[in-house]
Every structure is written in C-alpha cells, then in structure tokens.
Design a protein around this motif. Structure first.
Motif, short mmCIF file in Angstrom:
data_model
loop_
_atom_site.label_atom_id
_atom_site.label_comp_id
_atom_site.label_asym_id
_atom_site.label_seq_id
_atom_site.Cartn_x
_atom_site.Cartn_y
_atom_site.Cartn_z
N ASP A 39 -32.91 18.54 92.79
CA ASP A 39 -32.50 19.48 93.84
C ASP A 39 -32.08 20.82 93.25
O ASP A 39 -32.32 21.87 93.84
CB ASP A 39 -31.35 18.90 94.66
CG ASP A 39 -31.77 17.67 95.47
OD1 ASP A 39 -32.98 17.51 95.70
OD2 ASP A 39 -30.88 16.88 95.85
N GLY A 40 -31.44 20.79 92.08
CA GLY A 40 -31.00 22.03 91.46
C GLY A 40 -32.15 22.92 91.04
O GLY A 40 -32.02 24.15 91.02
N ILE A 41 -33.30 22.32 90.69
CA ILE A 41 -34.47 23.12 90.33
C ILE A 41 -34.92 23.95 91.52
O ILE A 41 -35.26 25.14 91.39
CB ILE A 41 -35.62 22.19 89.86
CG1 ILE A 41 -35.20 21.43 88.60
CG2 ILE A 41 -36.89 22.97 89.60
CD1 ILE A 41 -36.13 20.30 88.23
N VAL A 42 -34.91 23.35 92.69
CA VAL A 42 -35.36 24.04 93.91
C VAL A 42 -34.28 25.00 94.41
O VAL A 42 -34.57 26.14 94.77
CB VAL A 42 -35.72 23.00 95.00
CG1 VAL A 42 -36.08 23.69 96.30
CG2 VAL A 42 -36.86 22.11 94.53
N ALA A 43 -33.03 24.56 94.42
CA ALA A 43 -31.96 25.37 95.01
C ALA A 43 -31.47 26.47 94.07
O ALA A 43 -31.09 27.54 94.53
CB ALA A 43 -30.78 24.47 95.41
#
Length: 551
Positions: A39-43
């Motif tokens: 999720d951190g890659i996208v957000a």
C-alpha cells in the motif's frame, strides 16, 4: 535551473515517504506488514501498482501482497515464481544502484517465464523517459545485517506521472525498500517472540524449553534487545541486554546493567522518552555511545507479564535508524538548498524572512515608557483585560495581545541616522553574467556562480543569510544594521565579487548591482523582496555601463 516549485514538491514527497515508512511500524502481524509495504508503494511513492514478492523457505518467491488493482490482486496473489527466474531478472537490464530496471525492449523475453505477471498493452513511448507498460522496475530487499541474503523483491509499475523515475524517485524507492526489509524482518522477529511468550504462558510444564527459546530469540536477534525493571525504585534499570545492543552502544553488558535508558538518552530527547508509554510505547531518540557520540535509534516497548503477579519486566527492542535519519536530513537539506551553490534556495529564504516579520505594522514609540508598552503591552490594560478574575489568561487580541514579546522589525531612516537597527535585505544581480554564459558556456557560468556564492558567504557574519534566488540573483539577509552599515556591506560584497575569477585557466569578470531594502513588520515577504529588487534596478540604471562591464 530547478523550477521554483520543485523544493515544495520534494518536501511533499519526503513527507509522503516519511509517512509510508512510519506506517510500516504500525502493522501488528507479518501479513499486515506485507500489505502495508504494498500500500505504501501506491500511496507514498507515486506508482499505480505495487507488488511484494517474498522468499519462501524453499527459495522460490511467492506474491505475498499486491496493491493498486483488485482484479490483478485476486488473480496473482499467492502464485509462485522460481528462484532461478527471479535471479535471471535481477541480473538483466540496467542497474540503478540497488534497483534493477528492465526496459520493454529487453523484457519481452520474460513474458513466457514462470514468474506471475500482470501487464497491459500500450503504445510505443513518444519520448525517451516515458514509461512503457512492459517496463519493469525491481527493488530487492535484503535481510538486515549488511549481507546479501535476499528477503524479497518489490516490483512497481505505472508511475503516475507517466515517466521513468529520476534520481530523486529512485533514491526514494531504494530507501523505502531498505526500510520495508527491516519492517518485514522485525515483523517476523515479533511474531517469533510473541509465539515464544504464548508458549511460556500456556505450557507451564515446558517452562525450561520455552525459556531457552526466548533466550535464543533475545540473544541472537539482529537488533538490540533489553529487559528492564518495571515499577519501584529501580524502574527502568537495565537487567539484561543482548550482544547486538552492546555492539550498538559500544558498552559491555556488565556496564549497561548500571544504567537505565534515561541515563543514556540525549538531553534534548528526555521528554520524548518520558512521554513514551510502557506498554506498546514507541519513540525515536538518540542514545549515548561509549565514545560520547549519539546514535539515532527506534525504541519499541512491550511488557513481559507474570501470570501470578502481573507485569514485571519491560522488553525493549532497539533498532538502529542512524542511516534513515541521515537520509531524511540530507533530503531536507536538498529540498531547502540550491543544488549548484549549496546556498539556501528561494523557498528557504522566504521561510527565514517570514519568521522574522509579522503581519502587524510597527507603531513607533516616542518615549521610553511607550517603547516598553509597545514591547510588553500596556500593563494596566493587561491586568484588566488580558487576565480573567480567576487568574487564567484570557484570549489575546488578533495579531498579538498583552505581553507580546515579538521584537518588531523596523527600517532605519536613510536620511537621518537615529541609531535604529533593522533587518537589511540586499538584492544582488550579477552584471555581465549572461555574456559569460553565451561566450564560454554553462560550465563556466556555473563555476562563476559557485565562486560568487563562496565570496559572498565569506563576507557576512555568522547568523546572516546568503541565498540564491535563482539565475544570477542572490539575496543577503543581515539583521541589526543601520542604513550606513548596510551601504558599507553592499560595498564590501561588490568589491569581493569584482576580482577576476579563473575557470579552466581563463580569467573572467562579473560586476554586481545591489539594492538595499528593509524588512518591516506589516509587509509580506513578496513585498520585501520586490522593494529590494526595485532598488537594485534603480541602482543598476544609475551606474555607467563602463562600471558594469564584465566578461
């Protein structure tokens, strides 16, 4: 030259990256940690798709988490790719430091291997750095300890800006992969220790075996671990430390047992330590090493409970975050300073200037009593209106209330020296710099800017600011000067710039025009800079072209 808005973009990117890294520490389980990484890659990193491939005990890699596309997540999560295929991928393409980029012109050979894939067709790139749907970018994750033990691979796709990441984006992805590896390792460690603690509580008959399991997890943990007293006069005293913590702090276990973390923490961080709760507490602070230096660490606390008597010991996990902190400071410096000269940039200049002036215009006092009232507020009215009858402070008036200790910035009178000191803003524009760029090229121009920045910096006091506003424009902030002092400073700065500058065996000259403005409360930052800029142009037009010639 960098766009003026780029520092703000960098600061926003750094905040998003910092938040993404901080979120890694909030996950409670290994599965949550893996999904948080994806999720951190996208957000936080600006990609539309992010995938976490985790090494299994047999060496193959399984897709453990996916973010950005629900259909793709349902299709490929849990599927496995062989270690040989992954090693092939990590040896192809271009090495971007620790990252591996495989352009679509080479990656087509991977379409039929056994690594699960999700991609869409797309047109050929229209320009060199445009992202193609078949481009691949991988960030390997290695276990902590400095070795090359592969923990997993982060794969990303579809940058939101449609371009291949530049140096800034690559560094951010590489640092994120490093922190993700630490978070995954720590999640595994916490899971192992939690299982050990559950066994310790539920299996009383196997107490000795459970204690041995805990001892090994504690002693051989790659991160620092400590057990401390809870409650009583000895609260916080270290009872036991592992080898990793001893190495981290450069002190033997016998010495550490004399201390608590409160004895070792940096004086500026003692408040952070005290605010950290016992159970589930988390803090980032500095601890003292044997050589009197300080090391940035992350402390995570949990309670080792005794079923009969309740909580007795505090288990503290100590993680070395010195490199991450250094990266954060470096990123912050790069976002607020000019890449060519190293001087504060436009954004940092405006920040420092705005911190010195307020929105309320200064009203000059005619007597000493009025001057005191202006600085501290009218005492009688403060006692009547600034405080309520019960002794608690009432609301302050907008723009400042009673006992406002702000020292207002005022401008000296250039016609009459009454001893007033102010914040001088010297706007500098180089004369003849464009001709140097045109005749000798940007390499020579850059060298001239670097040397001018050095000369300006050596002519000012500690505490003054020399900033590059952009192009061949510089600004100097010097507080506590009178009108004559500012004029003398402008002369010294101009004389420092005029001597020839040697670049590649060639001597070139530039001149300088200075406009002296003054920062006053009640003005905006833009108004202050515009005033100094206008005065500079007046001064430039008033001087003969002969005196401004350079080259």
């Amino acid at each position: 030259m960098e766009a003026e808005s780029e520092p703000y973009v960098r600061l926003a990117t750094m905040r998003q990256l910092h938040q993404a890294v901080a979120d890694l520490n909030t996950a409670r389980s290994l599965a949550d940690t893996l999904q948080t990484v994806a999720d951190g890659i996208v957000a936080g990193l600006g990609y539309e798709l992010g995938c976490v491939n985790l090494v299994r005990p047999d060496g193959d890699l399984v897709i453990a988490a996916f973010a950005g596309n629900a259909a793709a997540e349902a299709l490929i999560t849990g599927r496995v790719g062989s270690r040989a295929s992954w090693e092939r991928r990590l040896s192809m393409g271009e090495a971007w430091d620790a990252l591996r980029f495989i352009p679509h012109t080479e990656g087509w050979v991977l379409l039929d291997d056994d690594v699960p894939q999700w991609h869409t067709e797309g047109p050929e790139p229209r320009f060199e750095d445009e992202w193609h749907p078949l481009d691949r970018l991988y960030a390997p994750m290695y276990a902590s300890g400095g070795g090359q033990d592969l923990l997993g691979v982060i794969s990303v796709d579809r940058p939101r800006n449609g371009r291949r990441p530049g140096a800034w984006g690559r560094e951010a992805l590489q640092m994120y992969a490093s922190q993700a590896a630490i978070a995954i390792s720590n999640a595994r460690l916490r899971a192992n220790m939690q299982r050990a603690l559950v066994r310790l509580e539920r299996e009383q008959q196997a107490l000795r075996a459970s204690e041995e399991s805990f001892r090994q997890a504690f002693e051989y943990a790659p991160s620092g671990m400590a057990i401390a007293e809870m409650g009583g006069d000895q609260h916080g005293r270290l009872l036991r430390t592992n080898d990793a913590l001893c190495r981290l702090l450069g002190r033997p276990a016998s010495v550490l047992r004399r201390y608590s973390f409160a004895d070792l923490v940096h004086p500026e961080d003692i408040g952070t330590l005290l605010r950290t709760s016992a159970e589930g507490g988390r803090a980032e602070l500095r601890l003292s090493r044997r050589d009197s230096t300080y090391l940035w660490v992350s402390l995570r606390n949990s309670v080792v409970a005794d079923t009969a008597d309740g909580p007795r010991f505090l288990l503290t996990h100590v993680e070395d975050i010195e490199e991450r902190k250094r990266h954060e400071l470096n990123l912050a410096h790069r976002a607020s300073h000019d890449a060519l000269t190293g001087l504060p940039n436009s954004a940092e200049l405006k920040s420092r200037l705005s911190a010195r002036i307020c929105e309320r215009p200064h009203s000059p006092a005619t007597t000493a009593i009025e001057a005191l009232d202006a600085a501290y507020g009218d005492v009688e009215s403060s006692l009547t209106h600034g405080y309520q009858a019960d002794g608690y402070e009432g609301e302050a008036a907008p723009g400042g209330g009673p006992f406002d200790h702000h020292v207002h910035a005022v401008a000296p009178d250039p016609e009459h020296d009454d001893g007033t000191k102010g914040l001088a803003v010297l706007f500098c524009d180089l004369d003849g710099f464009k001709s140097i760029n045109d005749r000798f090229g940007h390499h020579t121009g850059d060298a001239v800017l670097i040397e001018v920045a050095r000369r300006l910096s050596t002519c000012v006091r500690d505490g003054d600011t020399v900033a590059r506003l952009g192009g061949d424009e510089f600004v100097v902030l010097a507080d506590g000067l009178g009108a004559a002092d500012a004029a003398d400073l402008a002369v010294r700065l101009r004389n420092a710039i005029i001597p020839p500058i040697r670049v590649d065996g060639r001597a070139v000259r530039v001149g300088a025009s200075f406009g002296i403005g003054w920062a006053e409360c009640g003005m905006t930052v833009e108004e202050v800079l515009r005033s100094a800029d206008q005065r500079m142009y007046v001064e430039k037009r008033s001087r003969s072209k002969v005196h401004r010639r350079a080259g």
